[in-house]
Design a protein around this motif. Structure first.
Motif, PDB file in Angstrom:
ATOM      1  N   TYR A 137       0.817  -1.210   0.000  1.00  0.00           N
ATOM      2  CA  TYR A 137       0.000   0.000   0.000  1.00  0.00           C
ATOM      3  C   TYR A 137       0.853   1.263   0.000  1.00  0.00           C
ATOM      4  CZ  TYR A 137      -4.086  -2.917   0.904  1.00  0.00           C
ATOM      5  OH  TYR A 137      -5.086  -3.853   0.806  1.00  0.00           O
ATOM      6  N   ALA A 138       2.042   1.205   0.612  1.00  0.00           N
ATOM      7  CA  ALA A 138       2.931   2.365   0.586  1.00  0.00           C
ATOM      8  C   ALA A 138       3.411   2.655  -0.829  1.00  0.00           C
ATOM      9  CB  ALA A 138       4.122   2.131   1.514  1.00  0.00           C
ATOM     10  N   LEU A 139       3.630   1.591  -1.604  1.00  0.00           N
ATOM     11  CA  LEU A 139       4.180   1.733  -2.956  1.00  0.00           C
ATOM     12  C   LEU A 139       3.102   1.917  -4.020  1.00  0.00           C
ATOM     13  CD1 LEU A 139       6.890  -1.034  -2.589  1.00  0.00           C
ATOM     14  CD2 LEU A 139       7.271   1.434  -2.601  1.00  0.00           C
ATOM     15  N   ASP A 140       1.911   1.409  -3.765  1.00  0.00           N
ATOM     16  CA  ASP A 140       0.788   1.581  -4.695  1.00  0.00           C
ATOM     17  C   ASP A 140      -0.491   1.648  -3.871  1.00  0.00           C
ATOM     18  OD1 ASP A 140      -1.255   1.486  -6.535  1.00  0.00           O
ATOM     19  OD2 ASP A 140      -0.309  -0.024  -7.803  1.00  0.00           O
ATOM     20  N   PRO A 141      -0.931   2.836  -3.510  1.00  0.00           N
ATOM     21  CA  PRO A 141      -2.084   2.988  -2.612  1.00  0.00           C
ATOM     22  C   PRO A 141      -3.370   2.359  -3.132  1.00  0.00           C
ATOM     23  CG  PRO A 141      -0.898   5.063  -2.843  1.00  0.00           C
ATOM     24  CD  PRO A 141      -0.334   4.128  -3.870  1.00  0.00           C
ATOM     25  N   ASN A 142      -3.449   2.115  -4.433  1.00  0.00           N
ATOM     26  CA  ASN A 142      -4.694   1.608  -5.016  1.00  0.00           C
ATOM     27  C   ASN A 142      -4.635   0.133  -5.391  1.00  0.00           C
ATOM     28  OD1 ASN A 142      -6.029   4.216  -4.981  1.00  0.00           O
ATOM     29  ND2 ASN A 142      -4.653   4.807  -6.650  1.00  0.00           N
ATOM     30  N   ILE A 143      -3.564  -0.547  -5.034  1.00  0.00           N
ATOM     31  CA  ILE A 143      -3.432  -1.948  -5.403  1.00  0.00           C
ATOM     32  C   ILE A 143      -4.440  -2.805  -4.643  1.00  0.00           C
ATOM     33  CG2 ILE A 143      -1.751  -2.608  -3.625  1.00  0.00           C
ATOM     34  CD1 ILE A 143      -1.631  -3.636  -7.353  1.00  0.00           C
TER      35      ILE A 143
END
Length: 409
Positions: A137-143
């Motif tokens: 989530y830190a690297l891709d909030p929408n994953i």
């Protein structure tokens, strides 16, 4: 539970073992989605090509198998060791520090392949689910994150085996019963947990230890090695410059030979329960002693003590999965600044489970032999000055003492 209809492609952290092979098939059956497998070589010591063959047998078209050992040591292990990070006083965070790298690469592969989800094989009771998902989530909030152990209906090992057999997933004889304990390994450490290790009152049998000889069986003659440092990172052993992963591999061999780095620990998991783990961190244990040795002559007292105050917080952030958090990055900046002059060489004596510093030197050493010698030296230190220094520091103690005794100075 994730929305089955919305997931078109998922990147699975795939070891090639039975559990992740079951997860792979379960994703195909349950979500009807395309699966991309990602297998990371972090120095776990296993042949990884069988993972490719197993993935191919399950119809996977996009298979990533990558050697991340150098990146792992250079960008994760070494920054952590600059901080001398240990969790709850003794754990060198071998499992914890590997998760953010795996998660980072999963997210990168998701972006490369157009995947809209990632999947891990961590259970719903442990720390790894937290570490993976906080990193995602830190690297891709929408994953979208799929966590099968929190979603599926399998209630037992037998049910998992039945699913595997129904879907033509090979189940070897040694996988049909419960494993005596679970193992996680990478270049930094091996951890063993569960089953026969769950009772903390019972000593772990010696066969649990896979990376070190028993200290009792280690050589009867000590061995001296020298570790060279530049700006806080180890760069050489016995004068030979080595890459980060090669250096740690070499230290692991020294540690294995001398029975160094065994740990039997009951730790506090982030999810709230206590767990017992048996760890082996042979090279890391030597590296920690060496790093503290070079810091002892190159760090100013204030910087050294502040680092030691910050370290438990830094270690806890890594253990709990906050590698990509702003506060960890802030602490890392302070730690890295402290390492500007942490350069030199440390000699260690390795002997029957122990690694002791026996010598250290640096071109930036703050150690002044003339200042500390018992012989009179021609340096700017007047012993008479100590009287005033002590009296000023004692002033508040004298005041509180006088109050206690209802007197005056």
């Amino acid at each position: 539970m994730s929305d089955k209809k919305s997931i078109k492609k998922v990147v699975l952290a795939y070891s090639g073992g039975l559990d992740t092979s079951i997860i792979l098939k379960w994703l195909q059956v349950t979500y009807g989605c395309e699966v991309v497998t990602f297998t990371a070589d972090l120095g776990q010591g296993e042949e990884l090509e069988p993972a490719r063959r197993k993935a191919e047998l399950l119809g996977i078209q996009q298979i990533y198998i990558e050697d991340l050992r150098e990146e792992f040591v250079r960008d994760y292990v070494f920054p952590m060791f600059r901080a001398n990070a240990v969790y709850e006083g003794i754990y060198l965070l071998g499992t914890s520090i590997a998760r953010p790298l795996i998660a980072k690469r999963q997210i990168e592969i998701a972006h490369e392949t157009g995947a809209d989800a990632v999947c891990h094989g961590a259970t719903g009771k442990g720390n790894d689910q937290v570490r993976f998902e906080l990193s995602y989530y830190a690297l891709d909030p929408n994953i979208t994150v799929v966590a099968p152990w929190r979603e599926w209906d399998f209630k037992s090992r037998t049910a998992l085996i039945d699913f595997a057999e129904k879907n033509q997933i090979l189940v070897t004889k040694d996988k049909r019963g419960d494993a005596p304990f679970s193992v996680d390994a990478n270049l930094l450490h091996t951890s063993s947990e569960g089953k026969l290790l769950e009772d903390p009152a019972v000593e772990a049998p010696d066969y649990v230890y896979q990376r070190t000889v028993s200290p009792e069986d280690a050589p009867n003659t000590p061995e001296i090695i020298e570790v060279g440092f530049e700006k806080g990172d180890a760069v050489s052993i016995n004068g030979e410059r080595l890459s980060p992963a090669t250096l740690l591999t070499t230290l692991n061999e020294y540690g294995r030979k001398h029975g160094i780095g065994r740990l039997d620990l009951v730790e506090n998991r982030y999810v709230g329960m206590k767990s017992r783990g048996v760890y082996e961190t042979p090279g890391g244990t030597i590296l920690l002693q060496a790093h503290r040795g070079i810091e002892s002559i190159t760090l100013d007292r204030g910087a050294a003590h502040l680092k030691d105050e910050l370290m438990p917080k830094y270690a806890e952030l890594i253990y709990n999965g906050f590698w990509f958090s702003p506060e960890r990055e802030m602490l890392q900046a302070a730690i890295d600044k402290s390492q500007e002059f942490v350069t030199g060489a440390v000699r260690l004596k390795l002997y029957k489970g122990s690694a002791h510093v026996v010598g250290r030197e640096s071109p930036f050493s703050l150690y002044n032999q003339e200042l500390v010698t018992f012989e009179e030296g021609a340096v700017a230190y007047d012993q008479h000055d100590a009287a005033g220094f002590i009296k000023l520091n004692a002033l508040r103690l004298r005041l509180t003492g006088a109050r206690r005794n209802k007197g005056t100075l």
